[in-house]
Design an enzyme around this catalytic site. Structure first.
Site, PDB file in Angstrom:
ATOM      1  N   LEU A 426       0.902  -1.264  -0.242  1.00 59.78           N
ATOM      2  CA  LEU A 426       0.095   0.025   0.047  1.00 59.78           C
ATOM      3  C   LEU A 426       0.830   1.296   0.101  1.00 59.78           C
ATOM      4  O   LEU A 426       0.446   2.319  -0.498  1.00 59.78           O
ATOM      5  CB  LEU A 426      -0.882  -0.083   1.089  1.00 59.78           C
ATOM      6  CG  LEU A 426      -1.980  -1.074   1.392  1.00 59.78           C
ATOM      7  CD1 LEU A 426      -3.041  -0.756   2.286  1.00 59.78           C
ATOM      8  CD2 LEU A 426      -3.106  -0.764   0.001  1.00 59.78           C
ATOM      9  N   GLY A 427       1.806   1.079   0.606  1.00 61.16           N
ATOM     10  CA  GLY A 427       2.684   2.348   0.740  1.00 61.16           C
ATOM     11  C   GLY A 427       3.657   2.218   1.880  1.00 61.16           C
ATOM     12  O   GLY A 427       3.730   1.217   2.365  1.00 61.16           O
ATOM     13  N   GLY A 429       4.753   3.539   5.767  1.00 64.15           N
ATOM     14  CA  GLY A 429       4.252   4.163   6.666  1.00 64.15           C
ATOM     15  C   GLY A 429       5.449   4.938   7.371  1.00 64.15           C
ATOM     16  O   GLY A 429       6.480   5.108   6.836  1.00 64.15           O
ATOM     17  N   GLY A 432       7.507   1.773   8.517  1.00 59.92           N
ATOM     18  CA  GLY A 432       7.885   0.684   7.573  1.00 59.92           C
ATOM     19  C   GLY A 432       6.680   0.460   6.397  1.00 59.92           C
ATOM     20  O   GLY A 432       5.610   1.397   6.360  1.00 59.92           O
ATOM     21  N   VAL A 434       3.486  -0.474   4.349  1.00 57.12           N
ATOM     22  CA  VAL A 434       1.997  -0.846   4.857  1.00 57.12           C
ATOM     23  C   VAL A 434       1.507  -1.619   3.703  1.00 57.12           C
ATOM     24  O   VAL A 434       1.746  -1.605   2.519  1.00 57.12           O
ATOM     25  CB  VAL A 434       1.384   0.344   4.669  1.00 57.12           C
ATOM     26  CG1 VAL A 434       0.089  -0.007   5.357  1.00 57.12           C
ATOM     27  CG2 VAL A 434       2.012   1.376   5.606  1.00 57.12           C
ATOM     28  N   LYS A 448       0.762  -2.673   9.186  1.00 53.77           N
ATOM     29  CA  LYS A 448       2.200  -2.171   8.977  1.00 53.77           C
ATOM     30  C   LYS A 448       2.891  -2.092  10.289  1.00 53.77           C
ATOM     31  O   LYS A 448       2.504  -2.485  11.340  1.00 53.77           O
ATOM     32  CB  LYS A 448       1.701  -0.433   9.037  1.00 53.77           C
ATOM     33  CG  LYS A 448       0.963  -0.003  10.142  1.00 53.77           C
ATOM     34  CD  LYS A 448       1.160   1.473  10.362  1.00 53.77           C
ATOM     35  CE  LYS A 448       0.227   2.317   9.163  1.00 53.77           C
ATOM     36  NZ  LYS A 448       0.359   3.680   9.614  1.00 53.77           N
ATOM     37  N   ASP A 544       2.184  14.495  15.405  1.00 51.44           N
ATOM     38  CA  ASP A 544       2.667  14.350  13.903  1.00 51.44           C
ATOM     39  C   ASP A 544       1.377  14.701  12.823  1.00 51.44           C
ATOM     40  O   ASP A 544       1.066  13.721  11.998  1.00 51.44           O
ATOM     41  CB  ASP A 544       3.279  13.062  13.679  1.00 51.44           C
ATOM     42  CG  ASP A 544       4.238  13.264  12.213  1.00 51.44           C
ATOM     43  OD1 ASP A 544       4.147  14.260  11.682  1.00 51.44           O
ATOM     44  OD2 ASP A 544       4.338  12.008  11.968  1.00 51.44           O
TER      45      ASP A 544
END
Ligand SMILES: *[C@@H]1O[C@H](CO)[C@@H](O)[C@H](O)[C@H]1NC(C)=O
Ligand SMILES: *[C@@H]1O[C@H](CO)[C@@H](O)[C@H](O)[C@H]1NC(C)=O
Ligand SMILES: *[C@@H]1O[C@H](CO)[C@@H](O)[C@H](O)[C@H]1NC(C)=O
Ligand SMILES: *[C@@H]1O[C@H](CO)[C@@H](O)[C@H](O)[C@H]1NC(C)=O
Ligand SMILES: *[C@@H]1O[C@H](CO)[C@@H](O)[C@H](O)[C@H]1NC(C)=O
Ligand SMILES: *[C@@H]1O[C@H](CO)[C@@H](O)[C@H](O)[C@H]1NC(C)=O
Ligand SMILES: *[C@@H]1O[C@H](CO)[C@@H](O)[C@H](O)[C@H]1NC(C)=O
Length: 742
Positions: A426-427, A429, A432, A434, A448, A544
């Site tokens: 997925l991408g 994170g 790390g 995901v 994740k 964040d």
């Protein structure tokens, strides 16, 4: 001169044989003498009246020597045997003829006639005829014939051409000769060709033969006589062992065969399991135990033929069995123990061996061993893995987390299945990669990696996971579960189908996000942060906040993600992350290092600016959106010049301006001047309401934005609360009346 043996027997034995028929069935009483000297009595032999069959009487001398009764000469008995061959061994006087070596005339002689009972025959198989002398021819004859003729004659010549020519041990004609005898011999009577009758004619003279004054002839048990030169002058009273075959014979009735006597009165084979055999030496019959039985076939009952226990040690040598022996009546079996086999299936002759050849056993043993080893290694490996997993589980706070309500703890294997072994990326994170996953109930999830946990951070990690699990709000990304059996704990979150706000705002430029949606996203995000900030007992802050951490589900509902854990990060790592997101960081926090909820408000202000301008936090490579916007805003009291052209319309300009103003409030330097998240959310809701109902309409004290209407196909269900509709119904005066009255 010799007498004719056949005449002698007939005369001698007739009276006895007359009685034979009546006596044949006789069984000896138990009182009969069983032994004489060293010789055992076996019926039909016996001592004393009623203890023997006719012709088989034995006398026992006062000196304890058994002798054959009814003979003129004393024949001492050495042995009497019934089984397996009917035999009697006796001592027989030798025949001789001695001469006056001066005149050549006979001085003394005995021709060997003993008149043996017709029960006996001289065994042709066990005996041989020996003739001794140095000028001697002797023979014996037998069988029926005419006055001077017999059916057979047998004899040999012994000669020496001088004194000292004969040698000890050599019986091949010099001083000694030997010859086999025919069957059926009934007597030992010898004929010597002597000089006194026809010396000149035949020349068998002993004149001048002082070293061999006599002729000797005798039938003797084979292999018992060894010639000695001194025997040329041996004592004439010498006796020699002789083997006699015996059989049931009845001369009066003529030859008796088994066929003639079987089961007739007087039949001698009375034992069970006995059989009749025709005599193998002349006429008559003998009895024998049938195969597998042993005993005296002439006796009934216990003395008779009994089953041989072939498995008994004393019989073993005669009944071979190399396997396991079992006795049966009349026979025996022999086979191999289970699992073993003899060559040709013959355990009688061949040793039993394991059915598997040694090579096969070795091969089997080796493969079994290897198999066991592999299994053992595998088990050891699995246990090691399990221990490793358990250790990780423990290290990552598994013991504490497994009791947290609503948190699923997945094993490494289950996690693998959920993500189909990380098949769908997925991408990236914060910490790390995901991956997308699907729970067994088909719920989509995002999986994740979390942060590395050690002893020092374990408790805090556990706390955070616990809090996240308990935070249930539609604008907060829900933590579904975790997997702890890994080096870095893996967290499983609800899946946000539309990715992050960052994606939708800045990356997918082709789709323009309309202002309404942006406003909804802003409100939802604010609600989420508000919920978080007001979370009981914990002064929660995200730390964040940025478009990357605002995820959007399939209905574009925002979900605040990636909170809490960041503060567990080590200083330097955090600093690194912070640097990357510099544009969102509260400058106060930068100065003091103190992260407060107002820091989140600051960051949220930055996000608001992005929503209205469509610009990134840092755009055109180096321009800070916050600084640039502030410049414009301070100059013109409006951020109008910076608004996203795609959504800027005249009627919405005030909405954008209000949002811009709120952002500026959030971004104020002084913490005290910034609104808190509750105020931010309220103001955003107000902006939306004003947008819907017209700018001036601000009379309704109720916060319609907080009222959510679910349109269900069956009926309109009304839910009030801090959540928003998945499908927001358009609130109009006409459907307002289904709302609960305030
Ligand atoms: C045996 O004895 C009987 C009578 O005692 C006699 O008639 C017969 O001739 C003898 N036989 C021999 C071979 O000595
Ligand atoms: C008698 O005969 C049996 C069987 O043949 C034998 O075993 C035994 O040694 C013999 N006895 C004598 C004294 O010759
Ligand atoms: C043997 O014969 C001779 C001559 O005839 C005689 O003198 C001698 O006595 C005989 N010997 C014996 C033992 O009879
Ligand atoms: C003994 O006689 C029998 C019967 O005639 C015969 O079969 C066997 O060969 C003879 N044995 C000897 C050693 O001559
Ligand atoms: C026996 O010996 C005597 C004297 O040496 C001799 O005269 C005689 O012929 C011999 N007889 C024979 C049969 O050799
Ligand atoms: C006995 O048998 C023999 C041989 O078969 C025969 O020659 C003889 O005549 C028989 N004797 C009697 C009395 O039957
Ligand atoms: C009698 O039977 C025994 C055992 O079966 C056997 O060994 C033997 O040879 C037989 N005797 C005769 C004479 O056939």
């Amino acid at each position: 001169m010799a007498m004719r043996p056949s005449i002698i027997w007939t005369a001698l034995l007739l009276p006895v044989l007359f009685l034979a028929d009546s006596l044949l069935a006789l069984q000896p009483p138990a009182t009969c003498q069983q032994k004489c000297g060293s010789v055992d009595m076996h019926f039909p032999f016996g001592i004393g009246d009623g203890c023997f069959l006719p012709g088989f009487e034995i006398e026992c001398t006062t000196g304890g020597t058994p002798i054959l009764a009814g003979n003129n000469n004393t024949l001492a008995v050495l042995n009497l045997t019934v089984m397996p061959r009917p035999e009697a061994e006796v001592m027989l006087p030798i025949a001789y003829n001695c001469y006056n070596t001066t005149s050549g005339t006979s001085l003394d002689w005995f021709y060997g006639s003993v008149g043996i009972s017709p029960a006996y025959r001289i065994s042709n198989t066990s005996n041989e005829l020996i003739v001794l002398g140095c000028n001697t021819f002797a023979y014996t004859n037998s069988g029926p014939g005419n006055t001077n003729l017999y059916s057979f004659y047998t004899g040999c010549v012994a000669y020496c051409d001088g004194e000292g020519r004969a040698e000890d041990g050599a019986c091949a004609g010099i001083g000694c000769c030997r010859v086999d005898i025919p069957p059926g011999l009934t007597d030992n009577t010898m004929t010597f060709f002597a000089s006194y009758t026809a010396s000149t004619f035949f020349g068998y003279t002993h004149t001048n033969l002082t070293y061999s004054p006599c002729d000797y002839a005798f039938i003797v048990k084979k292999n018992t006589y060894d010639f000695r030169v001194s025997d040329l002058k041996m004592d004439t009273k010498t006796t020699k062992p002789l083997v006699l075959d015996w059989a049931i014979r009845n001369i009066e009735d003529g030859n008796k065969t088994c066929a003639e006597v079987k089961n007739k009165p007087g039949y001698a084979c009375v034992s069970d399991n006995s059989e009749c055999l025709d005599s193998y030496n002349s006429e008559g019959y003998i009895c024998n135990c049938t195969s597998g039985f042993w005993g005296n076939p002439y006796l009934t009952g216990e003395g008779g033929c009994q089953d041989i226990n072939e498995c008994d040690d004393k019989w073993k040598p005669y009944y071979p069995c190399k396997g396991v022996c079992h006795n049966k009546v009349g026979s025996y079996g022999c086979d191999c123990p289970s699992g073993q086999k003899a060559h040709d299936d013959n355990a009688y002759e061949n040793v039993c061996a394991s059915k598997f050849p040694v090579e096969a056993r070795i091969a089997l043993g080796i493969s079994l061993g290897v198999f066991v080893l592999i299994v053992a290694l595998l088990l050891a490996f699995i246990m090691l893995q399990k221990r490793k997993l358990d250790k990780l589980f423990e290290k990552n706070g598994g013991e504490m987390l497994k009791n947290v309500n609503g948190l699923s703890i997945f094993t490494k294997d289950v996690l693998k299945k959920i993500t189909k072994d990380n098949a769908e990326f997925l991408g990236n994170g914060s910490f790390g990669n995901v991956y997308k996953g699907t729970l067994p109930d088909n719920t989509m999830v995002a999986v994740k990696a979390s942060i590395k946990v050690d002893e020092a951070t374990k408790e805090e990690f556990v706390d955070e996971v616990e809090i996240q699990t308990q935070m249930i709000h539609k604008n907060i990304l829900k933590l579904v579960g975790c997997c702890l059996e890994v080096e870095v704990p893996v967290l499983v979150y609800e899946f946000a189908a539309n990715g992050s706000l960052q994606d939708i705002l800045h990356r997918k430029k082709d789709q323009v996000l309309p202002l309404d949606s942006r406003l909804d996203i802003a409100i939802g995000s604010a609600e989420g942060l508000k919920y978080m900030h007001s979370y009981a007992t914990h002064a929660m802050r995200h730390g964040d906040v940025k478009p990357d951490n605002i995820l959007l589900d399939d209905k574009l509902t925002p979900k605040i993600a990636d909170f809490g854990l960041s503060k567990l990060l080590k200083e330097e790592y955090y600093a690194k992350v912070v640097v990357g997101c510099m544009g969102y960081i509260d400058p106060v926090f930068m100065k003091t290092g103190l992260l407060t909820q107002k820091s989140d408000v600051y960051s949220f202000g930055a996000v608001l600016l992005e929503l209205i301008t469509g610009k990134k936090n840092v755009y055109d490579e180096k321009l800070s959106l916050i600084i640039e916007y502030r410049k414009v805003y301070e100059k013109e009291r409006s951020g109008r010049a910076m608004f996203d052209n795609d959504i800027t319309t005249e009627e919405d300009i005030s909405v954008l301006e209000e949002m811009g103003k709120l952002a500026m409030d959030c971004l104020k330097e002084d913490l005290e001047d910034r609104p808190d998240m509750t105020e931010v959310a309220e103001q955003l809701v107000m902006i939306r309401r004003n947008k819907k109902f017209g700018k001036s309409n601000n009379t309704n004290p109720d916060n319609i934005g907080d009222i959510t209407i679910y349109n269900s196909p069956t009926n309109a269900e009304v839910v009030s609360g801090p959540t928003r509709a998945n499908i927001s119904a358009k609130v109009t005066p006409s459907n307002m009346d289904i709302l609960p009255s305030p």
